[in-house]
Design a protein around this motif. Structure first.
Motif, PDB file in Angstrom:
ATOM      1  N   LEU A  92       1.015  -1.116   0.237  1.00  0.00           N
ATOM      2  CA  LEU A  92       0.128   0.058   0.088  1.00  0.00           C
ATOM      3  C   LEU A  92       0.815   1.116   0.237  1.00  0.00           C
ATOM      4  O   LEU A  92       1.849   1.375   1.006  1.00  0.00           O
ATOM      5  CB  LEU A  92      -0.885   0.048   1.444  1.00  0.00           C
ATOM      6  N   ILE A  93       0.742   1.945  -0.878  1.00  0.00           N
ATOM      7  CA  ILE A  93       1.509   3.114  -1.001  1.00  0.00           C
ATOM      8  C   ILE A  93       0.645   4.663  -0.848  1.00  0.00           C
ATOM      9  O   ILE A  93      -0.131   4.842  -1.859  1.00  0.00           O
ATOM     10  CB  ILE A  93       2.326   3.344  -2.334  1.00  0.00           C
ATOM     11  N   SER A  94       0.786   5.314   0.148  1.00  0.00           N
ATOM     12  CA  SER A  94       0.029   6.557   0.453  1.00  0.00           C
ATOM     13  C   SER A  94       0.668   7.747  -0.151  1.00  0.00           C
ATOM     14  O   SER A  94       1.857   7.909   0.133  1.00  0.00           O
ATOM     15  CB  SER A  94      -0.461   6.833   1.780  1.00  0.00           C
ATOM     16  N   VAL A  95       0.241   8.319  -1.060  1.00  0.00           N
ATOM     17  CA  VAL A  95       0.568   9.482  -1.845  1.00  0.00           C
ATOM     18  C   VAL A  95      -0.046  10.831  -1.465  1.00  0.00           C
ATOM     19  O   VAL A  95      -1.240  11.025  -1.771  1.00  0.00           O
ATOM     20  CB  VAL A  95       0.675   9.278  -3.275  1.00  0.00           C
ATOM     21  N   ASP A  96       0.718  11.726  -0.795  1.00  0.00           N
ATOM     22  CA  ASP A  96       0.010  12.925  -0.603  1.00  0.00           C
ATOM     23  C   ASP A  96       0.693  14.237  -1.149  1.00  0.00           C
ATOM     24  O   ASP A  96       1.943  14.136  -1.335  1.00  0.00           O
ATOM     25  CB  ASP A  96       0.112  13.436   1.075  1.00  0.00           C
ATOM     26  N   CYS A  97      -0.152  15.028  -1.957  1.00  0.00           N
ATOM     27  CA  CYS A  97       0.432  16.142  -2.798  1.00  0.00           C
ATOM     28  C   CYS A  97      -0.305  17.432  -2.538  1.00  0.00           C
ATOM     29  O   CYS A  97      -1.479  17.420  -2.300  1.00  0.00           O
ATOM     30  CB  CYS A  97      -0.005  15.745  -4.190  1.00  0.00           C
ATOM     31  N   GLY A 106      -4.004  23.853  -2.732  1.00  0.00           N
ATOM     32  CA  GLY A 106      -5.093  22.633  -2.841  1.00  0.00           C
ATOM     33  C   GLY A 106      -4.190  21.380  -2.214  1.00  0.00           C
ATOM     34  O   GLY A 106      -2.810  21.226  -2.255  1.00  0.00           O
ATOM     35  N   ASP A 107      -4.800  20.429  -1.718  1.00  0.00           N
ATOM     36  CA  ASP A 107      -4.226  19.280  -1.017  1.00  0.00           C
ATOM     37  C   ASP A 107      -5.010  17.958  -1.006  1.00  0.00           C
ATOM     38  O   ASP A 107      -6.521  18.038  -0.880  1.00  0.00           O
ATOM     39  CB  ASP A 107      -4.246  19.827   0.673  1.00  0.00           C
ATOM     40  N   SER A 108      -4.585  17.051  -1.376  1.00  0.00           N
ATOM     41  CA  SER A 108      -5.416  15.733  -1.503  1.00  0.00           C
ATOM     42  C   SER A 108      -4.179  14.410  -1.503  1.00  0.00           C
ATOM     43  O   SER A 108      -3.166  14.695  -1.701  1.00  0.00           O
ATOM     44  CB  SER A 108      -5.998  15.508  -2.884  1.00  0.00           C
ATOM     45  N   ALA A 109      -4.807  13.531  -1.157  1.00  0.00           N
ATOM     46  CA  ALA A 109      -3.860  12.220  -0.895  1.00  0.00           C
ATOM     47  C   ALA A 109      -4.786  10.753  -1.144  1.00  0.00           C
ATOM     48  O   ALA A 109      -5.915  11.069  -1.090  1.00  0.00           O
ATOM     49  CB  ALA A 109      -3.443  12.009   0.511  1.00  0.00           C
ATOM     50  N   TYR A 110      -4.013   9.846  -1.802  1.00  0.00           N
ATOM     51  CA  TYR A 110      -4.607   8.846  -2.130  1.00  0.00           C
ATOM     52  C   TYR A 110      -3.735   7.523  -1.652  1.00  0.00           C
ATOM     53  O   TYR A 110      -2.375   7.629  -1.781  1.00  0.00           O
ATOM     54  CB  TYR A 110      -4.837   8.834  -3.424  1.00  0.00           C
ATOM     55  N   ALA A 201      -9.271  20.489   4.532  1.00  0.00           N
ATOM     56  CA  ALA A 201      -8.973  19.238   4.155  1.00  0.00           C
ATOM     57  C   ALA A 201      -9.221  18.126   5.102  1.00  0.00           C
ATOM     58  O   ALA A 201      -9.022  18.271   6.362  1.00  0.00           O
ATOM     59  CB  ALA A 201      -7.199  19.449   4.077  1.00  0.00           C
ATOM     60  N   ILE A 202     -10.196  17.056   4.797  1.00  0.00           N
ATOM     61  CA  ILE A 202     -10.447  16.067   5.562  1.00  0.00           C
ATOM     62  C   ILE A 202      -9.699  14.876   5.069  1.00  0.00           C
ATOM     63  O   ILE A 202      -9.539  14.431   3.794  1.00  0.00           O
ATOM     64  CB  ILE A 202     -12.105  15.754   5.397  1.00  0.00           C
ATOM     65  N   GLU A 203      -8.965  14.300   6.128  1.00  0.00           N
ATOM     66  CA  GLU A 203      -8.054  13.470   5.732  1.00  0.00           C
ATOM     67  C   GLU A 203      -7.973  12.310   6.713  1.00  0.00           C
ATOM     68  O   GLU A 203      -6.902  11.999   7.649  1.00  0.00           O
ATOM     69  CB  GLU A 203      -6.562  13.875   5.584  1.00  0.00           C
ATOM     70  N   SER A 230      -1.074   1.136   7.266  1.00  0.00           N
ATOM     71  CA  SER A 230      -1.975   2.227   7.530  1.00  0.00           C
ATOM     72  C   SER A 230      -2.559   2.788   5.918  1.00  0.00           C
ATOM     73  O   SER A 230      -1.790   2.556   4.826  1.00  0.00           O
ATOM     74  CB  SER A 230      -1.216   3.308   8.018  1.00  0.00           C
ATOM     75  N   ALA A 231      -3.825   3.350   6.127  1.00  0.00           N
ATOM     76  CA  ALA A 231      -4.204   4.002   4.523  1.00  0.00           C
ATOM     77  C   ALA A 231      -4.600   5.623   4.929  1.00  0.00           C
ATOM     78  O   ALA A 231      -4.700   5.937   6.194  1.00  0.00           O
ATOM     79  CB  ALA A 231      -5.456   3.412   4.421  1.00  0.00           C
ATOM     80  N   HIS A 232      -4.552   6.192   3.840  1.00  0.00           N
ATOM     81  CA  HIS A 232      -4.737   7.826   4.123  1.00  0.00           C
ATOM     82  C   HIS A 232      -5.208   8.193   2.876  1.00  0.00           C
ATOM     83  O   HIS A 232      -4.834   7.944   1.634  1.00  0.00           O
ATOM     84  CB  HIS A 232      -3.226   8.386   4.395  1.00  0.00           C
TER      85      HIS A 232
END
Length: 261
Positions: A92-97, A106-110, A201-203, A230-232
Motif C-alpha cells: 500500500l503506497i499512500s501519496v500526499d500532494c 490545494g491538498d489531496s492524498a490517495y 482538508a478532511i484526511e 495504514s491508509a490515508h
C-alpha cells in the motif's frame, strides 16, 4: 488562536483549480506507480508535472520538508520521504500532494494498492475511503467539527481499526495549514460550528491495528507503532449548505488505474 480565513465564492474557485491540479498530479503518479518503481521516481514525475503546468509544489521546502510529495509505504502513516525504496507487489503506497496555483493551495492524498493485495489490506483502504465519504457528508453548514470526526471514528473503530490522533485535517486555501483543525475523532454535536466560506482538508489516517504511532528521527516520517499497514485518503472540501463541495477528485486517478488493469 489564529483566525479562520473565510473564502469568497471566487476564492473557492481558485482553490478548486489548485486542488484539481493536485488531482491531475496524482493521476500522473497513477500512470507509473507499480512494482519496480522507486518512490523517488514518483516524486520527480510529480514535481516536473506541477512546474510544467504553472504550479508550485506546496510541500517542497515547507517547514524544511525536502520533497514535493509525501510517500508513505505500508506501515508509514504520513509524511514519508521519497527514496530509493522499490515498490513491491502487495504494497500500500499512500501519496500526499499539495499545489500552489495563483497563490491558492490545494491538498489531496490517495492510497494506491499495488497489484494483488491481501483481502485485509483491500478492506483497510475501502473502509478508509468510506470514512472520508461519510466525513464529507457532514461538512455542511450547521454541522460541527465533532460531527466530521465522529463520522470517521465510528466507522473505523466498528471495523477494529485504529484512528490516528496525533495528526489531523485542517483548514486550507490561503495557506497550506489553517484553522480549524479537523480531527478524525470526536463527539457528535461538539466543537466549532461549520460555516459557509470555510474550506477544509478532511484526511482520515487509519491504521489496521493500534492507533498509536511512532515519529522518526528525520522529524517527519510517522509509522504505526505495531508496524501494521495504514491508509490515508484526503480531499479539499468547501463547506456549503445542504451538501459539501468537494474541490479535489479521485476520478482522474481511478480512470488511470482502471485502464491499467
Amino acid at each position: 488562536m489564529s483566525k479562520i480565513y473565510y473564502k469568497s465564492p471566487e476564492e473557492v474557485e481558485l482553490i478548486r483549480a489548485s486542488s484539481l491540479m493536485v488531482s491531475s498530479t496524482l493521476a500522473e503518479v497513477a500512470k507509473v506507480i507499480g512494482p519496480g518503481v522507486t518512490t523517488m521516481q514518483l516524486n520527480n514525475i510529480a514535481e516536473t508535472y506541477i512546474k510544467d503546468n504553472g504550479g508550485i509544489p506546496a510541500f517542497l521546502n515547507y517547514n524544511g520538508f525536502p520533497f514535493s510529495l509525501c510517500i508513505s509505504p505500508n506501515e508509514q502513516v504520513v509524511h514519508g520521504f521519497p527514496s530509493d525504496y522499490v515498490i513491491q507487489e502487495g504494497d500500500l503506497i499512500s501519496v500526499d500532494c499539495g499545489v500552489i496555483l495563483n497563490n491558492y493551495f490545494g491538498d489531496s492524498a490517495y492510497t494506491f494498492p499495488i497489484g494483488e493485495i491481501s483481502p485485509e489490506r483491500r478492506k483497510l483502504i475501502e473502509i478508509t475511503q468510506e470514512c472520508l465519504k461519510r466525513a464529507i457528508d457532514k461538512a455542511v453548514v450547521g454541522s460541527r467539527i465533532g460531527d466530521v470526526g465522529f463520522a470517521v471514528q465510528s466507522l473505523a473503530e466498528e471495523n477494529g481499526y485504529g484512528v490516528v490522533r496525533e495528526l489531523v485535517g485542517h483548514g486550507v486555501g490561503v495557506k497550506l495549514h489553517e484553522k480549524p483543525e479537523v480531527p478524525n475523532y470526536g463527539k457528535r454535536g461538539s466543537g466549532m460550528k461549520l460555516e459557509e466560506g470555510m474550506v477544509i482538508a478532511i484526511e482520515p489516517m487509519i491504521n489496521a491495528g493500534t492507533a498509536n504511532v511512532k515519529f522518526w528521527s528525520d522529524g517527519w516520517t510517522v509509522t504505526s507503532r505495531d508496524n501494521q499497514p495504514s491508509a490515508h485518503f484526503e480531499h479539499t472540501v468547501a463547506v456549503k449548505k445542504g451538501k459539501a463541495d468537494v474541490l479535489s477528485t479521485f476520478s482522474l486517478i481511478e480512470e488511470v488505474l482502471k485502464e491499467k488493469r
